[in-house]
Design a protein around this motif. Structure first.
Motif, PDB file in Angstrom:
ATOM      1  N   TYR A 197     -12.128  -1.453  -6.739  1.00  0.00           N
ATOM      2  CA  TYR A 197     -10.634  -2.122  -6.460  1.00  0.00           C
ATOM      3  C   TYR A 197      -9.961  -1.766  -7.668  1.00  0.00           C
ATOM      4  O   TYR A 197     -10.207  -1.285  -8.634  1.00  0.00           O
ATOM      5  CB  TYR A 197     -11.132  -3.649  -6.566  1.00  0.00           C
ATOM      6  N   ARG A 198      -8.612  -1.733  -7.128  1.00  0.00           N
ATOM      7  CA  ARG A 198      -7.637  -1.434  -8.015  1.00  0.00           C
ATOM      8  C   ARG A 198      -6.787  -2.786  -8.296  1.00  0.00           C
ATOM      9  O   ARG A 198      -6.557  -3.493  -7.448  1.00  0.00           O
ATOM     10  CB  ARG A 198      -6.534  -0.384  -7.572  1.00  0.00           C
ATOM     11  N   ASP A 199      -6.558  -3.269  -9.704  1.00  0.00           N
ATOM     12  CA  ASP A 199      -5.953  -4.484  -9.930  1.00  0.00           C
ATOM     13  C   ASP A 199      -4.480  -4.126 -10.070  1.00  0.00           C
ATOM     14  O   ASP A 199      -3.926  -3.791 -11.112  1.00  0.00           O
ATOM     15  CB  ASP A 199      -6.447  -5.102 -11.181  1.00  0.00           C
ATOM     16  N   ARG A 200      -3.877  -4.221  -8.745  1.00  0.00           N
ATOM     17  CA  ARG A 200      -2.509  -3.589  -8.636  1.00  0.00           C
ATOM     18  C   ARG A 200      -1.317  -4.091  -9.696  1.00  0.00           C
ATOM     19  O   ARG A 200      -0.466  -3.060 -10.279  1.00  0.00           O
ATOM     20  CB  ARG A 200      -2.197  -3.577  -7.160  1.00  0.00           C
ATOM     21  N   ALA A 201      -1.324  -5.252  -9.664  1.00  0.00           N
ATOM     22  CA  ALA A 201      -0.078  -5.840 -10.411  1.00  0.00           C
ATOM     23  C   ALA A 201      -0.460  -5.661 -11.986  1.00  0.00           C
ATOM     24  O   ALA A 201       0.490  -5.441 -12.744  1.00  0.00           O
ATOM     25  CB  ALA A 201       0.115  -7.340 -10.331  1.00  0.00           C
ATOM     26  N   ARG A 202      -1.688  -5.377 -12.219  1.00  0.00           N
ATOM     27  CA  ARG A 202      -1.756  -4.812 -13.813  1.00  0.00           C
ATOM     28  C   ARG A 202      -1.518  -3.587 -14.102  1.00  0.00           C
ATOM     29  O   ARG A 202      -0.985  -3.236 -15.124  1.00  0.00           O
ATOM     30  CB  ARG A 202      -3.379  -5.140 -14.253  1.00  0.00           C
ATOM     31  N   ASP A 203      -1.850  -2.786 -13.005  1.00  0.00           N
ATOM     32  CA  ASP A 203      -1.277  -1.424 -12.957  1.00  0.00           C
ATOM     33  C   ASP A 203       0.196  -1.195 -12.884  1.00  0.00           C
ATOM     34  O   ASP A 203       0.977  -0.322 -13.595  1.00  0.00           O
ATOM     35  CB  ASP A 203      -1.881  -0.442 -11.865  1.00  0.00           C
ATOM     36  N   ASP A 204       0.786  -1.792 -11.880  1.00  0.00           N
ATOM     37  CA  ASP A 204       2.071  -1.553 -11.452  1.00  0.00           C
ATOM     38  C   ASP A 204       3.231  -2.793 -11.864  1.00  0.00           C
ATOM     39  O   ASP A 204       4.417  -2.676 -11.828  1.00  0.00           O
ATOM     40  CB  ASP A 204       2.238  -1.388  -9.922  1.00  0.00           C
ATOM     41  N   GLY A 205       2.712  -4.034 -12.193  1.00  0.00           N
ATOM     42  CA  GLY A 205       3.525  -4.906 -12.586  1.00  0.00           C
ATOM     43  C   GLY A 205       3.658  -6.019 -11.547  1.00  0.00           C
ATOM     44  O   GLY A 205       3.649  -5.834 -10.372  1.00  0.00           O
ATOM     45  N   ALA A 206       4.093  -7.328 -11.907  1.00  0.00           N
ATOM     46  CA  ALA A 206       4.270  -8.472 -11.150  1.00  0.00           C
ATOM     47  C   ALA A 206       5.719  -8.312 -10.127  1.00  0.00           C
ATOM     48  O   ALA A 206       5.570  -8.700  -9.067  1.00  0.00           O
ATOM     49  CB  ALA A 206       4.545  -9.552 -12.133  1.00  0.00           C
ATOM     50  N   GLU A 207       6.388  -7.521 -10.556  1.00  0.00           N
ATOM     51  CA  GLU A 207       7.585  -7.344  -9.798  1.00  0.00           C
ATOM     52  C   GLU A 207       7.167  -6.325  -8.409  1.00  0.00           C
ATOM     53  O   GLU A 207       7.576  -6.861  -7.271  1.00  0.00           O
ATOM     54  CB  GLU A 207       8.708  -6.679 -10.430  1.00  0.00           C
ATOM     55  N   ALA A 208       6.321  -5.436  -8.658  1.00  0.00           N
ATOM     56  CA  ALA A 208       5.834  -4.771  -7.524  1.00  0.00           C
ATOM     57  C   ALA A 208       5.043  -5.517  -6.715  1.00  0.00           C
ATOM     58  O   ALA A 208       5.082  -5.324  -5.416  1.00  0.00           O
ATOM     59  CB  ALA A 208       4.782  -3.667  -8.214  1.00  0.00           C
ATOM     60  N   MET A 209       4.386  -6.657  -7.290  1.00  0.00           N
ATOM     61  CA  MET A 209       3.409  -7.424  -6.445  1.00  0.00           C
ATOM     62  C   MET A 209       4.540  -8.350  -5.388  1.00  0.00           C
ATOM     63  O   MET A 209       4.177  -8.547  -4.390  1.00  0.00           O
ATOM     64  CB  MET A 209       2.610  -8.411  -7.063  1.00  0.00           C
ATOM     65  N   MET A 210       5.455  -8.774  -6.042  1.00  0.00           N
ATOM     66  CA  MET A 210       6.541  -9.547  -5.380  1.00  0.00           C
ATOM     67  C   MET A 210       7.254  -8.553  -4.267  1.00  0.00           C
ATOM     68  O   MET A 210       7.316  -9.104  -3.086  1.00  0.00           O
ATOM     69  CB  MET A 210       7.865  -9.986  -6.107  1.00  0.00           C
ATOM     70  N   ARG A 211       7.440  -7.311  -4.642  1.00  0.00           N
ATOM     71  CA  ARG A 211       8.090  -6.511  -3.456  1.00  0.00           C
ATOM     72  C   ARG A 211       6.880  -6.321  -2.421  1.00  0.00           C
ATOM     73  O   ARG A 211       7.231  -6.383  -1.239  1.00  0.00           O
ATOM     74  CB  ARG A 211       8.265  -5.020  -4.129  1.00  0.00           C
ATOM     75  N   ASP A 212       5.675  -6.089  -2.835  1.00  0.00           N
ATOM     76  CA  ASP A 212       4.555  -5.693  -1.983  1.00  0.00           C
ATOM     77  C   ASP A 212       4.227  -7.008  -0.978  1.00  0.00           C
ATOM     78  O   ASP A 212       4.249  -6.635   0.416  1.00  0.00           O
ATOM     79  CB  ASP A 212       3.151  -5.508  -2.740  1.00  0.00           C
ATOM     80  N   MET A 213       4.516  -8.227  -1.498  1.00  0.00           N
ATOM     81  CA  MET A 213       4.425  -9.175  -0.645  1.00  0.00           C
ATOM     82  C   MET A 213       5.545  -9.630   0.328  1.00  0.00           C
ATOM     83  O   MET A 213       5.276  -9.887   1.480  1.00  0.00           O
ATOM     84  CB  MET A 213       4.235 -10.790  -1.602  1.00  0.00           C
ATOM     85  N   ALA A 214       6.637  -9.418  -0.179  1.00  0.00           N
ATOM     86  CA  ALA A 214       7.955  -9.448   0.582  1.00  0.00           C
ATOM     87  C   ALA A 214       7.856  -8.538   1.809  1.00  0.00           C
ATOM     88  O   ALA A 214       8.479  -8.816   2.910  1.00  0.00           O
ATOM     89  CB  ALA A 214       9.049  -9.221  -0.281  1.00  0.00           C
ATOM     90  N   GLY A 215       7.215  -7.340   1.713  1.00  0.00           N
ATOM     91  CA  GLY A 215       7.265  -6.451   2.596  1.00  0.00           C
ATOM     92  C   GLY A 215       5.972  -6.567   3.700  1.00  0.00           C
ATOM     93  O   GLY A 215       6.130  -5.633   4.628  1.00  0.00           O
ATOM     94  N   ARG A 216       5.400  -7.737   3.663  1.00  0.00           N
ATOM     95  CA  ARG A 216       4.308  -8.239   4.561  1.00  0.00           C
ATOM     96  C   ARG A 216       4.620  -8.627   5.734  1.00  0.00           C
ATOM     97  O   ARG A 216       3.412  -9.017   6.412  1.00  0.00           O
ATOM     98  CB  ARG A 216       3.085  -8.216   3.736  1.00  0.00           C
ATOM     99  N   GLY A 217       5.801  -8.691   6.028  1.00  0.00           N
ATOM    100  CA  GLY A 217       6.397  -9.486   7.149  1.00  0.00           C
ATOM    101  C   GLY A 217       5.683 -10.756   7.537  1.00  0.00           C
ATOM    102  O   GLY A 217       5.506 -11.666   6.538  1.00  0.00           O
ATOM    103  N   PRO A 218       5.768 -11.143   8.854  1.00  0.00           N
ATOM    104  CA  PRO A 218       5.331 -12.675   9.112  1.00  0.00           C
ATOM    105  C   PRO A 218       4.019 -12.947   8.799  1.00  0.00           C
ATOM    106  O   PRO A 218       3.664 -14.189   8.516  1.00  0.00           O
ATOM    107  CB  PRO A 218       5.725 -12.548  10.514  1.00  0.00           C
ATOM    108  N   ARG A 219       3.032 -12.197   8.527  1.00  0.00           N
ATOM    109  CA  ARG A 219       1.623 -12.331   8.261  1.00  0.00           C
ATOM    110  C   ARG A 219       1.628 -12.271   6.637  1.00  0.00           C
ATOM    111  O   ARG A 219       0.522 -11.980   6.165  1.00  0.00           O
ATOM    112  CB  ARG A 219       0.869 -11.733   8.717  1.00  0.00           C
ATOM    113  N   ALA A 220       2.786 -12.311   6.029  1.00  0.00           N
ATOM    114  CA  ALA A 220       2.591 -12.090   4.361  1.00  0.00           C
ATOM    115  C   ALA A 220       1.772 -13.411   3.910  1.00  0.00           C
ATOM    116  O   ALA A 220       1.567 -14.567   4.392  1.00  0.00           O
ATOM    117  CB  ALA A 220       3.657 -11.974   3.622  1.00  0.00           C
ATOM    118  N   PRO A 221       0.999 -13.119   2.801  1.00  0.00           N
ATOM    119  CA  PRO A 221       0.222 -14.045   1.958  1.00  0.00           C
ATOM    120  C   PRO A 221       1.454 -15.224   1.613  1.00  0.00           C
ATOM    121  O   PRO A 221       2.458 -14.717   1.166  1.00  0.00           O
ATOM    122  CB  PRO A 221      -0.538 -13.398   0.817  1.00  0.00           C
TER     123      PRO A 221
END
Ligand SMILES: N[C@@H](CCC(=O)N[C@@H](CS)C(=O)NCC(=O)O)C(=O)O
Length: 236
Positions: A29-53
């Motif tokens: 696994y890659r621990d993505r927010a440890r690699d790319d930061g919390a803001e990248a995680m917020m962007r990733d979540m926001a981009g996941r549409g109506p089935r976002a976590p």
């Protein structure tokens, strides 16, 4: 394949319940927010549409995104043959995993009893009151339940000889409560021999031991879910 785990980068938090399963299972696994930061995680979540976590942690595979710790653990157990192949046992393990989620919500509510979005210092008096009843009543109620569950099979794990996600969770709960309430957990130590043995058995699994010794294991701290504030601890 290599999974993407997304979780807040500076704490163990709920992500740790997933991380421990991935590490114990030798699952890439890659621990993505440890690699790319919390803001990248917020962007990733926001981009996941109506089935976002709704909230982290969440796990991204090639074909599916899974959130909610208990659901992620169920997914990993299914995909990687972890735990038990018996359907009755699988439902029991999942039931315990959901009870773990209940406990974790209560642990967080000890230091945030009024407003989960406000600072601890703004609700410290209420937290002192919440901690008293949590130490005296809720810790024994949950730990009695898990101790009894460990007595159903010849251990060291809940399902017997094979570990599952709930064993990782119980390890984390014992470690977390010892950090958060050292005085209370010392007073209760003799009451939970199976949980103590399970904690040690999980920590001794070679993959877990390597993980715990690595930099990937962030130390407990007062930003996480298990927080040590001396004013919230006590012998009783
Ligand atoms: N029941 C969910 C809870 C998820 C959760 O509360 N995540 C926290 C971090 S540990 C969060 O970021 N919550 C943001 C929010 O609730 O707004 C689970 O077990 O995964």
């Amino acid at each position: 394949m290599t999974y993407d785990l997304w979780y807040w980068p500076t704490i163990q938090g709920r992500g740790e319940f997933v991380r421990l399963v991935l590490e114990a299972g030798g699952i890439g696994y890659r621990d993505r927010a440890r690699d790319d930061g919390a803001e990248a995680m917020m962007r990733d979540m926001a981009g996941r549409g109506p089935r976002a976590p709704f909230a982290p942690p969440y796990l991204v595979a090639d074909d599916v995104t899974v959130a909610q710790v208990a659901d992620i653990v169920l997914f990993l157990q299914d995909r990687h043959g972890i735990g038990s192949q018996d359907a009755g046992m699988q439902y029991w393990l999942h039931q315990l995993q959901l009870t773990v989620a209940d406990l974790i919500a209560e642990v967080h509510a000890v230091h945030h009893p009024v407003d989960p979005m406000a600072w601890y210092r703004e609700q410290r008096d209420e937290a002192v009151r919440a901690a008293g009843q949590f130490r005296r009543k809720r810790i024994p109620k949950f730990l009695d339940h898990f101790e009894a569950a460990l007595g159903a099979e010849d251990g060291p794990f809940v399902a017997g000889a094979a570990w599952s996600g709930v064993d990782m969770a119980l390890f984390q709960i014992v470690a977390g409560l010892r950090y958060m309430f050292p005085r209370r957990m010392a007073a209760l130590a003799g009451d939970y021999p199976r949980l103590a043995a399970l904690h040690d058995a999980v920590a001794a699994l070679p993959a877990v031991a390597a993980y715990l010794a690595s930099e990937r294991r962030v130390a407990f701290n007062t930003d996480g879910i298990f927080r040590h504030y001396p004013e919230l601890d006590g012998d009783g």
